[in-house]
Structures are given as structure tokens and as C-alpha cells.
Scaffold this active site. Structure first.
Site, PDB file in Angstrom:
ATOM      1  CB  CYS A 134       4.547  -1.151 -11.721  1.00 26.44           C
ATOM      2  SG  CYS A 134       5.337  -1.287 -10.112  1.00 26.44           S
ATOM      3  CB  CYS A 137       7.005  -3.838 -10.956  1.00 20.41           C
ATOM      4  SG  CYS A 137       5.708  -3.267  -9.879  1.00 20.41           S
ATOM      5  CG  ASP A 138       7.663  -4.214 -14.866  1.00 18.98           C
ATOM      6  OD1 ASP A 138       7.896  -5.258 -14.221  1.00 18.98           O
ATOM      7  OD2 ASP A 138       6.523  -3.900 -15.259  1.00 18.98           O
TER       8      ASP A 138
HETATM    9  P1  FAD Z   1      -5.096  -6.870  -6.164  1.00 19.41           P
HETATM   10  O1  FAD Z   1      -3.880  -7.589  -6.598  1.00 19.41           O
HETATM   11  O2  FAD Z   1      -5.639  -5.818  -7.060  1.00 19.41           O
HETATM   12  O3  FAD Z   1      -6.226  -7.972  -5.869  1.00 19.41           O
HETATM   13  C1  FAD Z   1      -7.541  -7.610  -5.570  1.00 19.41           C
HETATM   14  C2  FAD Z   1      -8.463  -8.802  -5.800  1.00 19.41           C
HETATM   15  O4  FAD Z   1      -9.781  -8.447  -5.381  1.00 19.41           O
HETATM   16  C3  FAD Z   1      -8.566  -9.187  -7.265  1.00 19.41           C
HETATM   17  O5  FAD Z   1      -8.380 -10.579  -7.389  1.00 19.41           O
HETATM   18  C4  FAD Z   1      -9.995  -8.781  -7.654  1.00 19.41           C
HETATM   19  O6  FAD Z   1     -10.566  -9.615  -8.647  1.00 19.41           O
HETATM   20  C5  FAD Z   1     -10.729  -8.911  -6.328  1.00 19.41           C
HETATM   21  N1  FAD Z   1     -11.925  -8.076  -6.237  1.00 19.41           N
HETATM   22  C6  FAD Z   1     -12.031  -6.758  -6.578  1.00 19.41           C
HETATM   23  N2  FAD Z   1     -13.283  -6.302  -6.335  1.00 19.41           N
HETATM   24  C7  FAD Z   1     -13.987  -7.364  -5.824  1.00 19.41           C
HETATM   25  C8  FAD Z   1     -15.339  -7.519  -5.369  1.00 19.41           C
HETATM   26  N3  FAD Z   1     -16.219  -6.507  -5.403  1.00 19.41           N
HETATM   27  N4  FAD Z   1     -15.726  -8.731  -4.911  1.00 19.41           N
HETATM   28  C9  FAD Z   1     -14.846  -9.782  -4.869  1.00 19.41           C
HETATM   29  N5  FAD Z   1     -13.548  -9.677  -5.299  1.00 19.41           N
HETATM   30  C10 FAD Z   1     -13.122  -8.477  -5.751  1.00 19.41           C
HETATM   31  N6  FAD Z   1       4.159  -5.493  -7.499  1.00 19.41           N
HETATM   32  C11 FAD Z   1       5.378  -5.963  -7.100  1.00 19.41           C
HETATM   33  O7  FAD Z   1       5.656  -5.969  -5.896  1.00 19.41           O
HETATM   34  N7  FAD Z   1       6.281  -6.409  -8.011  1.00 19.41           N
HETATM   35  C12 FAD Z   1       6.031  -6.482  -9.346  1.00 19.41           C
HETATM   36  O8  FAD Z   1       6.878  -6.911 -10.129  1.00 19.41           O
HETATM   37  C13 FAD Z   1       4.756  -6.023  -9.787  1.00 19.41           C
HETATM   38  N8  FAD Z   1       4.438  -6.081 -11.104  1.00 19.41           N
HETATM   39  C14 FAD Z   1       3.195  -5.702 -11.497  1.00 19.41           C
HETATM   40  C15 FAD Z   1       2.884  -5.849 -12.849  1.00 19.41           C
HETATM   41  C16 FAD Z   1       1.616  -5.513 -13.289  1.00 19.41           C
HETATM   42  C17 FAD Z   1       1.296  -5.691 -14.763  1.00 19.41           C
HETATM   43  C18 FAD Z   1       0.663  -4.994 -12.370  1.00 19.41           C
HETATM   44  C19 FAD Z   1      -0.719  -4.628 -12.863  1.00 19.41           C
HETATM   45  C20 FAD Z   1       0.980  -4.834 -11.036  1.00 19.41           C
HETATM   46  C21 FAD Z   1       2.250  -5.187 -10.580  1.00 19.41           C
HETATM   47  N9  FAD Z   1       2.616  -5.057  -9.233  1.00 19.41           N
HETATM   48  C22 FAD Z   1       3.828  -5.527  -8.810  1.00 19.41           C
HETATM   49  C23 FAD Z   1       1.701  -4.473  -8.241  1.00 19.41           C
HETATM   50  C24 FAD Z   1       0.999  -5.587  -7.436  1.00 19.41           C
HETATM   51  O9  FAD Z   1       0.440  -6.531  -8.325  1.00 19.41           O
HETATM   52  C25 FAD Z   1      -0.075  -4.985  -6.540  1.00 19.41           C
HETATM   53  O10 FAD Z   1       0.507  -4.027  -5.678  1.00 19.41           O
HETATM   54  C26 FAD Z   1      -0.733  -6.089  -5.690  1.00 19.41           C
HETATM   55  O11 FAD Z   1      -1.294  -7.091  -6.522  1.00 19.41           O
HETATM   56  C27 FAD Z   1      -1.837  -5.504  -4.806  1.00 19.41           C
HETATM   57  O12 FAD Z   1      -2.448  -6.555  -4.122  1.00 19.41           O
HETATM   58  P2  FAD Z   1      -3.930  -6.431  -3.515  1.00 19.41           P
HETATM   59  O13 FAD Z   1      -4.219  -7.758  -2.905  1.00 19.41           O
HETATM   60  O14 FAD Z   1      -4.025  -5.232  -2.696  1.00 19.41           O
HETATM   61  O15 FAD Z   1      -4.893  -6.155  -4.765  1.00 19.41           O
END
Ligand code: FAD
Length: 307
Positions: A134, A137-138
Site C-alpha cells: 500500500c 499507507c507506507d
Molecule cells: P478487512 O480489514 O479486510 O477486514 C475484513 C474482516 O472480515 C477480517 O477480519 C476477516 O477475517 C473477516 N472475514 C472475511 N471473510 C469472512 C467470513 N466469510 N466470515 C467471517 N469473517 C470474515 N490502510 C490505511 O488507511 N492506512 C494504513 O497505514 C494501512 N496499512 C496497511 C498495511 C497492510 C500490511 C495492509 C494489508 C493494509 C493496510 N491498509 C492501510 C489497508 C486497510 O487495512 C484496509 O483498507 C482496511 O483494513 C479494510 O477494512 P475492511 O473492514 O473493509 O476489511
């Protein structure tokens, strides 16, 4: 399955947990289903969540723990279960988990996405220590340094342009001899003096112990391998939305993301989707949290229409 919920939230990443807080405050009977048992989603893998307003430098893991505690304080209930299917029974939905079934009036799908890995030696070990998925992010951690971006699509070109404003030098590594991104981005990349493209090339190894020091590059036409000194490696070879293992989801786009707008409304009444799993431009914690809030507003409006 005797209990009827107003809202079942699938996933406890930023989108799911924000939705849980809003749902509790709207007095909706809600449960959050999380397959891993740990809340926070992808961000728990980030050493520093440095672009979320108001919390400079907080670790992703700490942010996840804090938000979960906040949600629980408002009354949110979390259950460890992996959802495999959503059955649309009209004004009722049945959410099928591996452990239990949940009857509800509305569903918010917030299952997120995962970055596609390159799968080369050193990648996993050095993730968060120079390897990043990302740039938004970084990127700021690599001010005036030399970095490489891998990929040839729109995201890779966007990332290269973003990083070129921060870093001294950006190598763009692409396995083909032509970029895939839109023409206007290609032109910008070609006209940016500190971006240099390595055509027909792949990364075969990431080198370093505590941080990235260099990468090995393999030319796919000549098989020649060279080593490039970089401090950061940004991988933009695609994301995989977490929609594969769930039957009964609303329409997906060609890449597998759920088709829903900012209001998180999908084509199926009563099923909402938000966070990284929906079609959107910028996948970040702040945009996921915003989706959680918007989704609950849409859910509340929808519940008023039920008989
Ligand atoms: P997710 O964070 O992907 O969460 C989805 C959740 O659903 C997970 O806990 C998963 O286990 C659960 N799940 C999936 N399928 C199922 C199922 N079938 N049944 C039950 N549970 C399920 N963004 C920033 O703004 N700043 C940053 O500095 C940043 N750094 C990042 C660094 C890394 C290494 C990564 C990988 C991402 C980073 N991001 C950052 C991006 C950010 O993390 C994502 O945009 C954000 O987490 C998305 O949130 P979400 O809730 O949509 O999904």
C-alpha cells in the site's frame, strides 16, 4: 436459531467494527461474525497506521484492539464464526456460519480483501520492514529513498506516481513489454524523470535481514538476474476480495468486488456491503470506517420499510 437480529455484520475489520458501533447506538439488535476471532482485519498486520486522523503512529494491532473495546463498550456482541452462505428469504435473511445459523432482517458484508502476494523468498519475512502492499499507507516512510513498484496496471502506475513525489527514485518493474494501465497514467509515468521502468522483469527475491536492502530481478526474456539496491518494495499485483467462499452474495464486478455505492446498498434489498470488499477507488481504514457508518444509515432506512 430462535433469535431474530436486525443486523448481522460479517467481518470485524474497520468497516464491520465501525458498523457495530453505529448499529448499537441506533439500538439495532446486532451480532458481528468474525472468522479469525481477532478483530481489526488487515490493519493488524501494519506496524504503523500513520494516516488515520488523530492517532499518529499507532500500530494497526493496537488500533484493532481499541476499536473492538470501543464496540464492546457500546454493547456490540462478537462471535467467532466463518460465514459460508447468505440465504435471501425476502424480508428475512439467514446467514449460514460454519458453527451456527443466524436469522436477521439485514446483513452487512464487510469481509474485506487481501493483497495478492508475489510468493518469492524474503517477501513474507520483510513485509512491514520495507515490503509494502500500500503506497498510500507506507510511502511517507521512504522520503528521499529509492524504492521499486511491481506491476503494470492502474494501481501500480498510480503508486509509482505517488511515490515519485516522495522518493528520490522509483523503479517500476513490469513482467511484460507494455503497461496495462490507462493511457493518461502511462503518459504521466513516462514523463516523470525519477521513474525508470524495467521491462520484461520480475522480482525473484527480496534481500535483507531487518529491512529491505535490495531485490533480485530476473529478465524473463534473457533469464539474466541482476540485483537492484532499494529500501522499499511496493507490490501492486492485485487484491483478492473476500467474496469467494460465500454463496448468495449480491452481484460482483469482474474482479470479484461487490457492486455497491457509497451508501453500501446492493442489488439485493436487505444485503449491504462496504469496506474493501465493495467496488471503490481507495481502500483504506478511513474509507472502510466511513462505509460502516453509511451502511448503518442505509440499514436503518431499510428496516423502516419492512412490514
Ligand atoms: P478487512 O480489514 O479486510 O477486514 C475484513 C474482516 O472480515 C477480517 O477480519 C476477516 O477475517 C473477516 N472475514 C472475511 N471473510 C469472512 C467470513 N466469510 N466470515 C467471517 N469473517 C470474515 N490502510 C490505511 O488507511 N492506512 C494504513 O497505514 C494501512 N496499512 C496497511 C498495511 C497492510 C500490511 C495492509 C494489508 C493494509 C493496510 N491498509 C492501510 C489497508 C486497510 O487495512 C484496509 O483498507 C482496511 O483494513 C479494510 O477494512 P475492511 O473492514 O473493509 O476489511
Amino acid at each position: 436459531m430462535d433469535k431474530l437480529y436486525d443486523l448481522v455484520i460479517i467481518g470485524s475489520g474497520p468497516a464491520g467494527m465501525a458498523a457495530a458501533i453505529y448499529a448499537e447506538r441506533a439500538l439495532l439488535k446486532t451480532v458481528v461474525l468474525e472468522k479469525t476471532g481477532v478483530s481489526g482485519g488487515q490493519i493488524i498486520n501494519s506496524l504503523e497506521l500513520d494516516n488515520y486522523p488523530g492517532l499518529p503512529g499507532i500500530s494497526g494491532y493496537e488500533w484493532g484492539v481499541n476499536v473492538r473495546a470501543h464496540a464492546e463498550k457500546t454493547g456490540a456482541r462478537f462471535v467467532t464464526d466463518e460465514v459460508t452462505e447468505i440465504l435471501d428469504l425476502g424480508e428475512r435473511k439467514e446467514v449460514v456460519g460454519k458453527k451456527e445459523r443466524y436469522l436477521t432482517k439485514a446483513v452487512f458484508v464487510a469481509t474485506g480483501a487481501n493483497a495478492r502476494l508475489l510468493g518469492v523468498p524474503g517477501e513474507r519475512e520483510l513485509t512491514g520492514k520495507g515490503v509494502s502492499y500500500c503506497a498510500t499507507c507506507d510511502g511517507a516512510f521512504f522520503k528521499n529513498q529509492t524504492v521499486a513498484v511491481v506491476g503494470g496496471g492502474d494501481i501500480a502506475l498510480d503508486d509509482a506516481l505517488y511515490l515519485a513525489r516522495i522518493c528520490k527514485k522509483v523503479w517500476l518493474i513490469h513482467r511484460r513489454d507494455a503497461l496495462r494501465g490507462v493511457r493518461i497514467l502511462q503518459e504521466k509515468v513516462f514523463n516523470t524523470p525519477n521513474i525508470e521502468i524495467l521491462w520484461d522483469s520480475t522480482v525473484s527475491r527480496v534481500n535483507g535481514t531487518d529491512e529491505v536492502t535490495s531485490i533480485d530481478i530476473r529478465n524473463v526474456k534473457t533469464a539474466e538476474t541482476t540485483t537492484l539496491s532499494v529500501q522499499g518494495l511496493f507490490l501492486a499485483v492485485g487484491m483478492i476480495p473476500n467474496t469467494d467462499g460465500i454463496a448468495g452474495l449480491p452481484a460482483l464486478d469482474a474482479a470479484g468486488y461487490i457492486q455497491a455505492g457509497e451508501d453500501c446498498v446492493t442489488e439485493i434489498p436487505g444485503i449491504f456491503a462496504g469496506g474493501d470488499v465493495r467496488v471503490k477507488k481507495l481502500r483504506q481504514v478511513s474509507t472502510a470506517v466511513a462505509d460502516g457508518a453509511n451502511a448503518v444509515t442505509s440499514v436503518s432506512e431499510y428496516l423502516l420499510t419492512l412490514s
